[in-house]
Design a protein around this motif. Structure first.
Motif, PDB file in Angstrom:
ATOM      1  N   PRO A 178       0.845  -1.199   0.000  1.00 60.28           N
ATOM      2  CA  PRO A 178       0.000   0.000   0.000  1.00 60.28           C
ATOM      3  C   PRO A 178       0.880   1.249   0.000  1.00 60.28           C
ATOM      4  O   PRO A 178       2.047   1.205   0.407  1.00 60.28           O
ATOM      5  CB  PRO A 178      -0.806  -0.132   1.283  1.00 60.28           C
ATOM      6  N   ARG A 179       0.325   2.338  -0.467  1.00 65.17           N
ATOM      7  CA  ARG A 179       1.047   3.611  -0.544  1.00 65.17           C
ATOM      8  C   ARG A 179       0.269   4.686   0.203  1.00 65.17           C
ATOM      9  O   ARG A 179      -0.947   4.644   0.268  1.00 65.17           O
ATOM     10  CB  ARG A 179       1.197   4.047  -2.005  1.00 65.17           C
ATOM     11  N   ASP A 180       1.005   5.679   0.700  1.00 66.70           N
ATOM     12  CA  ASP A 180       0.329   6.811   1.322  1.00 66.70           C
ATOM     13  C   ASP A 180      -0.057   7.808   0.235  1.00 66.70           C
ATOM     14  O   ASP A 180       0.160   7.567  -0.953  1.00 66.70           O
ATOM     15  CB  ASP A 180       1.192   7.428   2.433  1.00 66.70           C
ATOM     16  N   GLY A 181      -0.619   8.929   0.626  1.00 66.40           N
ATOM     17  CA  GLY A 181      -1.094   9.916  -0.330  1.00 66.40           C
ATOM     18  C   GLY A 181      -0.011  10.535  -1.183  1.00 66.40           C
ATOM     19  O   GLY A 181      -0.307  11.085  -2.238  1.00 66.40           O
ATOM     20  N   LEU A 182       1.240  10.437  -0.756  1.00 67.00           N
ATOM     21  CA  LEU A 182       2.349  10.962  -1.549  1.00 67.00           C
ATOM     22  C   LEU A 182       3.120   9.845  -2.245  1.00 67.00           C
ATOM     23  O   LEU A 182       4.225  10.054  -2.724  1.00 67.00           O
ATOM     24  CB  LEU A 182       3.286  11.794  -0.672  1.00 67.00           C
ATOM     25  N   GLY A 183       2.524   8.644  -2.304  1.00 66.24           N
ATOM     26  CA  GLY A 183       3.120   7.542  -3.041  1.00 66.24           C
ATOM     27  C   GLY A 183       4.200   6.779  -2.312  1.00 66.24           C
ATOM     28  O   GLY A 183       4.830   5.904  -2.881  1.00 66.24           O
ATOM     29  N   TYR A 194       3.118  -3.875   4.388  1.00 70.31           N
ATOM     30  CA  TYR A 194       2.038  -4.747   3.936  1.00 70.31           C
ATOM     31  C   TYR A 194       0.978  -4.797   5.028  1.00 70.31           C
ATOM     32  O   TYR A 194       1.287  -4.845   6.208  1.00 70.31           O
ATOM     33  CB  TYR A 194       2.540  -6.161   3.644  1.00 70.31           C
ATOM     34  N   GLY A 195      -0.272  -4.764   4.630  1.00 70.19           N
ATOM     35  CA  GLY A 195      -1.379  -4.836   5.564  1.00 70.19           C
ATOM     36  C   GLY A 195      -1.863  -3.481   6.050  1.00 70.19           C
ATOM     37  O   GLY A 195      -2.951  -3.382   6.603  1.00 70.19           O
ATOM     38  N   ALA A 196      -1.069  -2.430   5.861  1.00 70.58           N
ATOM     39  CA  ALA A 196      -1.497  -1.092   6.267  1.00 70.58           C
ATOM     40  C   ALA A 196      -2.544  -0.580   5.283  1.00 70.58           C
ATOM     41  O   ALA A 196      -2.578  -0.993   4.119  1.00 70.58           O
ATOM     42  CB  ALA A 196      -0.305  -0.140   6.305  1.00 70.58           C
ATOM     43  N   GLU A 197      -3.373   0.318   5.749  1.00 74.76           N
ATOM     44  CA  GLU A 197      -4.367   0.913   4.860  1.00 74.76           C
ATOM     45  C   GLU A 197      -3.720   2.082   4.136  1.00 74.76           C
ATOM     46  O   GLU A 197      -3.166   2.980   4.743  1.00 74.76           O
ATOM     47  CB  GLU A 197      -5.577   1.389   5.649  1.00 74.76           C
ATOM     48  N   GLY A 198      -3.768   2.053   2.837  1.00 78.26           N
ATOM     49  CA  GLY A 198      -3.162   3.112   2.040  1.00 78.26           C
ATOM     50  C   GLY A 198      -4.183   3.783   1.145  1.00 78.26           C
ATOM     51  O   GLY A 198      -5.382   3.547   1.250  1.00 78.26           O
ATOM     52  N   VAL A 199      -3.676   4.619   0.273  1.00 78.97           N
ATOM     53  CA  VAL A 199      -4.491   5.320  -0.706  1.00 78.97           C
ATOM     54  C   VAL A 199      -4.525   4.468  -1.968  1.00 78.97           C
ATOM     55  O   VAL A 199      -3.485   3.979  -2.417  1.00 78.97           O
ATOM     56  CB  VAL A 199      -3.891   6.710  -1.007  1.00 78.97           C
TER      57      VAL A 199
END
Length: 181
Positions: free
Chosen positions: A31-36, A41-46
């Motif tokens: 997963p990636r954050d709002g800035l990529g 793994y397993g974290a909630e991303g954008v």
């Protein structure tokens, strides 16, 4: 050679299989954050932008602007990159540098918002250099792109990034207007 670091929760060889797409190409499914930036793994991303979407130039600009306004310049970069790649070997090949430059402006903003002032400034100036020639014939470039305004925005932000201490850049607040007067 050490490819991992203490801060990287999933360094290469740590038992995490490499993600591959249907064609076998390596694709990170992290997963990636709002800035990529990659998250564990397993974290909630954008949600990511789908790759290879064919859009009209105006659809591309609308979607990229929506993402910029939402503070997601990395994702806007991906949309603009699709337009850049779609120009190759088509009747729009002459626009390839325009779309490439727009993508560089978005990723320059991404780096600036991540705190990478040097990389952000370089990409902003490189993008401005690429889009600049498309505004020489009038106030606006193709598809109503604010070429002159984008070049001035990129140059001003790049200059601010060179100041000490470096500014904190809010991607949504700093988002440029791609089209319009």
């Amino acid at each position: 050679m050490n490819h991992g670091s203490r801060e990287d929760p999933d360094p290469p060889g740590a038992g995490v299989p490499r993600d591959r797409d249907a064609a076998g190409r390596a694709r990170s499914a992290r997963p990636r954050d709002g800035l990529g930036r990659p998250l564990p793994y397993g974290a909630e991303g954008v949600g990511r932008q789908p790759e290879g979407v064919v859009r009209t130039p105006r659809e591309t600009l609308r979607e990229a602007q929506r993402l910029l306004d939402a503070g997601l310049p990395f994702h806007a970069h991906e949309v603009l990159e699709d337009a850049w790649k779609a120009c190759r070997d088509t009747e729009r090949a002459g626009e390839e540098q325009l779309w490439r430059g727009l993508a560089q402006l978005a990723v320059g903003l991404t780096h600036a918002a991540r705190g990478n002032a040097v990389g952000g400034a370089r990409l902003l100036l490189r993008g401005a250099e690429r889009v600049g020639p498309y505004g020489l014939t009038g106030a606006q470039g193709p598809y109503g792109i604010r070429v002159g305004g984008l070049v001035r925005w990129a140059e001003r932000l790049a200059e601010r990034l060179g100041e000490e201490p470096g500014p904190v850049v809010d991607a949504a607040a700093e988002a440029p207007r791609l089209t319009g007067p």
